[in-house]
Enzyme design. Structure first.
Site, PDB file in Angstrom:
ATOM      1  N   LYS A 101      31.976   9.436 -45.944  1.00 54.63           N
ATOM      2  CA  LYS A 101      32.015   9.234 -44.501  1.00 54.63           C
ATOM      3  C   LYS A 101      33.467   9.147 -44.027  1.00 54.63           C
ATOM      4  CE  LYS A 101      29.245   8.197 -40.910  1.00 54.63           C
ATOM      5  NZ  LYS A 101      27.928   8.740 -40.604  1.00 54.63           N
TER       6      LYS A 101
ATOM      7  N   TYR B  30      58.414  -4.292 -44.748  1.00 55.82           N
ATOM      8  CA  TYR B  30      57.895  -5.579 -45.215  1.00 55.82           C
ATOM      9  C   TYR B  30      58.905  -6.670 -44.873  1.00 55.82           C
ATOM     10  CZ  TYR B  30      55.142  -8.799 -48.054  1.00 55.82           C
ATOM     11  OH  TYR B  30      54.376  -9.852 -48.474  1.00 55.82           O
TER      12      TYR B  30
END
Length: 751
Positions: A92, A37
């Site tokens: 899915k 970060y």
């Protein structure tokens, strides 16, 4: 509990749902976090600002698919809304990850207006490498997909339309071949005219069917020109309107070659099936209940009926999981701008080809150990077949490159190896050996050659160019097996009952006459496949040998030890298992041969195993294990290991780091070595683990395999004068092929 209760318990178990986000880079230290970060993240941001394509280099975009739905047409549930569809979309995502290692964000849009959906999805293009539209009702789904494909520069794929089309298209290619009918001559009837049916009909035309031979029926009957002119059908149905008299489904099916059902269960009866042409092809794909049951369709006629459904409890399951994970895998890996018709056709043809190949044992076991081979009851691969990834994704990637839909090009052979690495370290490691074997195939004796698994393994060895197999066994039985399985090859066979073995009996007698074997006993022993195979290798009529599939390990090992023996620079043989984890490989010795090895045996088999590791392109780092760390416990057992390590460290021929005695966690955890035993010759964690006795080695490798999630390859026999490997009883065909590959590489190095 029933299925519903089990499912609810499954989904709400902590943590709720089925997916999570995990990191792919270290985040353990302050520096790790500063790289992940602020402030380190600024560097890749600026690179992507300069060149947007660098998003594929510095972020997960290239392996990220958005599964997007508004929940307006969820299979079997209908319009349940966006929020209620989330479990389906998470599922899915599970399939994408499980079958093709693709990461997914599922996004449920509480929108009904197609324009709003288009705008929302289009705005997500910077996030994803591809978009999978799911469970959006017709006809809006057509407009949404068409517009997004035009306006986005990443693949957009509506699986409800194209998934069933591609999978059933593969089935149609093979079914038409089985019934010996040309695709362009087939009269095809569709029951259902929704998104899936229209897309499937279009795709059949792309494969070679004639549009004028397709009759489509909706709930009002045959879609005719008259109905189209009267405005009774929408623009998407109109493209399949035929200039025929009006009628119902029963009228349409009369004389048809193919029935494609994408409608509702129970709509077809046996009389309709009887009215079809000879050897009809029936794809009853309504879920969960097909248009006609498998039993009723088969019982309706005496000729061949090829039947496919969407159910797993019947042959020929049309399951979309055979398509979308692998199609996206190939598309993502070439950074495709779309999934075009050429890519879909390539996927269907790859699936059709795969169904004609020998089926792995693991797949057969998953379906009750019933024989599976190409024919009326097997025209499409099973959903659990791991080979689908290696067949479909490369075919799609190549089609994308050939059709100018890709941003980058790939070496397809190298790409297959990368795909194998995604499924596990063991595949990656075996690919090293397989590639070496193919450079110079050798003659490998399969001592139990009339066993079905050996015949299948021999076929694969020939097909893949790994080895030239020699099958020892009953010639008639071998030929019958190969013909029954449809294996078209002509292996070399040595049948002890039909061959002149005098020269081999003479050699066996010469080798064993001072070991208690008479001439008559040599004549008897040479008819045993293990002795015959061993003599073939010893005399140079073969380069390597495999046995043990139907014998206990000691009885299978005894003949090659007696006939071939250990190498000139070796006094002892040993059994080695290679265990592969997600990010590391270790070699465990001795796991099968030496019951209570002396320090001399331990030292020698360590060197043998280091040589084996290098055949897999692994630089060995050996640890001799005990329950003591460098003298912390002093008795004869720990001293034996300590002396063996000292012998190895003093040997000028040992060109790899080795140390001991040490505990197992010391050997494999670098921080323990660095923090407590910085004096050790091992500066990195060990990858060759030498156990103090057979009991410890066998227990350890089995625990690592069963509880530690390791994949095991072996046992590989080291220290023999010529390559011999002894399988474990009940090994699968892939294990035989793997060990034969190792034997070929052994033989190459021996030469």
């Amino acid at each position: 509990m029933g299925l519903d209760e089990d499912s609810l318990a499954y989904h709400k178990r902590d943590p709720p749902g089925k997916i999570e986000i995990s990191t792919t880079k270290p985040t353990n230290t302050q520096r790790d976090l500063s790289l992940a970060y602020s402030p380190g993240v600024a560097a890749p941001c600026l690179e992507i600002e300069k060149n947007p394509d660098d998003a594929y280099t510095y972020t997960a975009k290239g392996n990220m698919v958005g599964v997007i739905s508004n929940g307006s047409a969820v299979l079997g549930l209908g319009d349940i809304g966006a929020q209620a569809s989330k479990p389906v979309m998470e599922g899915k995502g599970v399939l994408f990850k499980r079958f093709a290692d693709i990461d997914v964000f599922d996004i449920e849009l509480d929108l009904d207006d197609p324009e709003a959906i288009i705008a929302s999805v289009k705005a997500m293009e910077p996030t994803f490498g591809g978009i999978n539209l799911e469970d959006i009702k017709a006809p809006e789904c057509f407009t949404i997909e068409e517009r997004l494909r035009e306006e986005m520069n990443i693949p957009v794929f509506h699986d409800d339309q194209h998934g069933t089309a591609i999978i059933s298209g593969a089935a149609l290619l093979n079914a038409s071949d089985v019934v010996d009918k040309d695709l362009d001559s087939l009269n095809i009837v569709f029951s259902g005219a929704g998104a899936s049916a229209i897309a499937t009909a279009r795709f059949y035309v792309s494969l070679g069917a004639k549009k004028e031979n397709i009759t489509m029926c909706d709930s009002s009957g045959i879609i005719t020109k008259q109905r189209a002119e009267e405005g009774d059908v929408n623009e998407y149905k109109q493209q399949f309107a035929r200039d025929v008299p009006e009628g119902g489904l029963a009228d349409a099916m009369e004389g048809a070659d193919v029935f494609a059902g994408l409608s509702i269960g129970g709509i077809v009866n046996q009389e309709m099936v009887k009215s079809m042409a000879s050897d009809p092809i029936i794809f009853a794909m309504a879920n969960p209940d097909p248009e006609i049951t498998y039993e009723d369709a088969k019982a309706a006629r005496d000729d061949m009926v090829i039947m496919a459904t969407g159910r797993s409890d019947y042959p020929n399951q049309v399951n979309n999981v055979l398509g979308f994970p692998f199609i996206f895998r190939g598309a993502l890996d070439v950074r495709a701008s779309e999934i075009n018709e050429e890519m879909k056709i390539a996927a269907a043809k790859a699936l059709a080809r795969l169904a004609r190949q020998d089926v792995p044992d693991a797949v057969v076991k998953a379906y009750g150990d019933q024989p599976i081979q190409f024919g009326p009851d097997y025209i499409i691969p099973k959903p659990v077949d791991p080979r689908v990834l290696f067949e479909v994704a490369p075919a799609v990637a190549k089609a994308a490159i050939d059709s100018d839909a890709s941003r980058i090009e790939l070496d397809i052979d190298h790409y297959v190896e990368k795909l194998e690495a995604r499924l596990g370290k063991s595949r990656e490691m075996m690919r090293v050996v397989l590639n070496k074997a193919k450079l110079d195939p050798k003659r490998v004796v399969l001592a139990e050659g009339d066993d079905e698994k050996m015949v299948r393994a021999a076929y694969q060895l020939v097909e893949q160019g790994i080895a030239e197999p020699i099958l020892i066994g009953d010639r008639d039985r071998i030929w019958e097996t190969s013909q029954r399985l449809g294996l078209e090859f002509e292996p070399e066979i040595v049948d002890p009952d039909q061959s002149n073995l005098d020269a081999y009996a003479d050699r066996l007698y010469e080798l064993r006459r001072r070991k208690g074997v008479t001439r008559r006993e040599a004549d008897e022993l040479i008819t045993d496949g293990n002795y015959l195979g061993s003599v073939l290798v010893e005399m140079g009529d073969a380069d390597a040998m495999l046995t043990g599939l139907t014998h206990h390990y000691p009885s299978a090992l005894r003949p090659p030890l007696q006939v071939i023996g250990t190498a000139e620079d070796a006094n002892y043989a040993a059994g080695v298992y290679m265990l592969t984890f997600k990010n590391r490989v270790i070699f465990c010795v001795d796991t099968t041969v030496n019951l209570d090895p002396t320090e001399e045996v331990l030292a020698e088999i360590t060197k043998h195993t280091a040589t084996l590791a290098r055949r897999f392109n692994v630089e060995p780092r050996a640890a001799l294990l005990s329950y003591s760390n460098f003298g912390s416990v002093d008795n004869e057992g720990t001293a034996k290991v300590r002396r063996a390590a000292r012998t190895l460290r003093a040997d000028p021929a040992v060109d790899f780091p080795v140390d001991g005695e040490m505990q197992a966690d010391t050997a494999v955890v670098k921080s323990i070595l660095d923090g407590t035993y910085e004096f050790s010759d091992l500066k990195k964690s060990a990858n060759v683990l030498v156990f103090p006795n057979l009991e410890a080695g066998n227990i350890a490798y089995k625990l690592l395999q069963r509880l530690g999630g390791a994949e095991a390859i072996g046992p590989m026999l080291v220290g023999m004068d010529k390559p011999v490997h002894v399988l474990q009883r009940g090994d699968e065909v892939k294990d035989i092929v793997n060990l034969a590959s190792v034997a070929v590489v052994d033989a190459q190095e021996n030469n």
